[in-house]
Design a protein around this motif. Structure first.
Motif, mmCIF file in Angstrom:
data_model
loop_
_atom_site.group_PDB
_atom_site.id
_atom_site.type_symbol
_atom_site.label_atom_id
_atom_site.label_comp_id
_atom_site.label_asym_id
_atom_site.label_seq_id
_atom_site.Cartn_x
_atom_site.Cartn_y
_atom_site.Cartn_z
ATOM 1 N N TYR A 1 -5.309 4.376 -0.116
ATOM 2 C CA TYR A 1 -3.747 3.810 0.489
ATOM 3 C C TYR A 1 -3.423 4.044 2.053
ATOM 4 O O TYR A 1 -3.102 2.972 2.691
ATOM 5 C CB TYR A 1 -2.834 4.149 -0.551
ATOM 6 N N ILE A 2 -3.780 5.068 2.156
ATOM 7 C CA ILE A 2 -3.230 5.539 3.597
ATOM 8 C C ILE A 2 -4.469 4.665 4.707
ATOM 9 O O ILE A 2 -3.824 4.186 5.825
ATOM 10 C CB ILE A 2 -3.778 6.782 3.977
ATOM 11 N N ASP A 3 -5.730 4.322 4.156
ATOM 12 C CA ASP A 3 -6.368 3.645 5.194
ATOM 13 C C ASP A 3 -5.968 1.958 4.970
ATOM 14 O O ASP A 3 -6.065 1.462 6.214
ATOM 15 C CB ASP A 3 -7.967 3.576 4.819
ATOM 16 N N ALA A 4 -5.643 1.696 4.120
ATOM 17 C CA ALA A 4 -5.113 0.510 4.100
ATOM 18 C C ALA A 4 -3.990 0.031 4.915
ATOM 19 O O ALA A 4 -3.844 -0.817 5.452
ATOM 20 C CB ALA A 4 -4.893 -0.022 2.577
ATOM 21 N N ILE A 5 -2.999 1.194 4.961
ATOM 22 C CA ILE A 5 -1.739 0.838 5.749
ATOM 23 C C ILE A 5 -2.148 1.136 7.283
ATOM 24 O O ILE A 5 -1.726 0.300 7.907
ATOM 25 C CB ILE A 5 -0.893 2.315 5.446
ATOM 26 N N ASP A 6 -3.202 1.953 7.703
ATOM 27 C CA ASP A 6 -3.751 2.032 9.102
ATOM 28 C C ASP A 6 -4.327 0.711 9.477
ATOM 29 O O ASP A 6 -4.074 0.363 10.459
ATOM 30 C CB ASP A 6 -4.667 3.247 9.076
ATOM 31 N N SER B 1 0.821 -1.175 0.116
ATOM 32 C CA SER B 1 0.071 0.231 0.026
ATOM 33 C C SER B 1 0.698 1.177 0.008
ATOM 34 O O SER B 1 0.661 2.279 -0.496
ATOM 35 C CB SER B 1 -0.932 -0.071 1.144
ATOM 36 N N LEU B 2 1.755 1.218 0.520
ATOM 37 C CA LEU B 2 3.000 2.229 0.739
ATOM 38 C C LEU B 2 3.362 2.390 -0.800
ATOM 39 O O LEU B 2 3.698 3.717 -1.333
ATOM 40 C CB LEU B 2 4.019 2.047 1.841
ATOM 41 N N THR B 3 4.008 1.640 -1.334
ATOM 42 C CA THR B 3 4.478 1.583 -2.742
ATOM 43 C C THR B 3 3.349 2.115 -3.595
ATOM 44 O O THR B 3 3.617 3.173 -4.245
ATOM 45 C CB THR B 3 4.935 0.152 -3.469
ATOM 46 N N ALA B 4 2.066 1.798 -3.421
ATOM 47 C CA ALA B 4 0.884 2.362 -4.289
ATOM 48 C C ALA B 4 0.814 3.940 -4.156
ATOM 49 O O ALA B 4 0.445 4.600 -4.970
ATOM 50 C CB ALA B 4 -0.434 1.543 -4.191
ATOM 51 N N LEU B 5 0.934 4.194 -2.764
ATOM 52 C CA LEU B 5 0.562 5.475 -2.222
ATOM 53 C C LEU B 5 1.850 6.548 -3.115
ATOM 54 O O LEU B 5 1.533 7.356 -3.578
ATOM 55 C CB LEU B 5 0.652 5.683 -0.854
ATOM 56 N N MET B 6 3.079 6.059 -2.783
ATOM 57 C CA MET B 6 4.138 6.708 -3.312
ATOM 58 C C MET B 6 4.074 6.849 -5.064
ATOM 59 O O MET B 6 4.415 7.755 -5.830
ATOM 60 C CB MET B 6 5.520 6.232 -3.069
ATOM 61 N N THR B 7 3.537 5.844 -5.620
ATOM 62 C CA THR B 7 3.476 5.696 -7.088
ATOM 63 C C THR B 7 2.279 6.760 -7.569
ATOM 64 O O THR B 7 2.545 7.104 -8.501
ATOM 65 C CB THR B 7 3.377 4.298 -7.702
ATOM 66 N N HIS B 8 1.321 6.721 -6.931
ATOM 67 C CA HIS B 8 0.035 7.264 -7.405
ATOM 68 C C HIS B 8 -0.378 8.320 -6.573
ATOM 69 O O HIS B 8 -1.281 8.986 -6.349
ATOM 70 C CB HIS B 8 -1.258 6.470 -7.361
#
Length: 211
Positions: A46-51, A29-36
């Protein structure tokens, strides 16, 4: 000589595996957040998924520590069990810190280097999951040690990427606020790989002592 199969009392390995899955999920999810990151509408998912991954991992950590106090026979040294699960938890705490800091700092854009660091962290986390998944049998000792070496190499790669990113940031970034924000994000991202290496070191020690 220690038995080739670890004692299974207490289901510690199941807990390790559950936690490692949370780590792998959070890193994806962090990779997805940084990529998008530029797609503002999808950042929150993505932040909610990390949480969610971090909260699930915290529960597993608590279960593991509680079980450790209740279990007479443990699969390996009690201090190593505590250190392993604590270091694993640190990985997800830092992943969450990256995501929260990006929002709190009102970061407007991320760099290719931040994306690359996130990808290296994801590879580290996938290997943590793989090594943890084989810990229940010392028949896997050679394969586990090989994975630990790969994590060390990836951590070194992350160090090099961060040094290069910092050099480029101070050389080229004209917006001081953006510079400060990205510097903090780089440092947190690099710390994730450091914690993965810490986990690898604990695992390596367990294997060398018990194989």
């Amino acid at each position: 000589m220690f038995g080739r199969l670890m004692p299974r009392e207490g289901n510690f390995f199941e807990l390790f595996n559950r936690h490692a899955e949370c780590i792998a999920s959070g890193s994806r999810s962090l990779t997805a957040l940084m990529t998008h990151y530029g797609e503002v509408a999808t950042r929150r998912q993505y932040i909610d998924a990390i949480d969610r991954a971090e909260k699930d991992a915290d529960k597993v950590t608590h279960e593991t520590v509680t079980l450790l106090h209740k279990t007479f026979i443990t699969p390996f040294d009690r201090d190593d069990i505590h250190q392993l699960i604590s270091n694993m938890d640190d990985i997800l705490d830092l992943i969450q810190d990256v995501a929260e800091s990006a929002i709190l700092y009102d970061l407007q854009r991320v760099s290719p280097e931040a994306q690359q660091l996130a990808e290296l962290n994801e590879m580290c986390c996938d290997r943590v999951k793989a090594a943890v998944g084989m810990l229940d049998s010392m028949e896997n000792a050679e394969a586990i040690l090989k994975i630990c070496t790969e994590i060390d190499r990836l951590e070194s790669d992350a160090d090099r990427v961060m040094r290069s990113a910092m050099s480029k940031l101070f050389r080229d970034e004209g917006d001081v606020r953006q510079l400060i924000k990205l510097k903090a994000i780089y440092e947190l991202l690099e710390a994730v790989s450091d914690r993965a290496e810490d986990v690898a070191n604990v695992i390596e020690g367990v294997v060398l002592e018990n194989a």
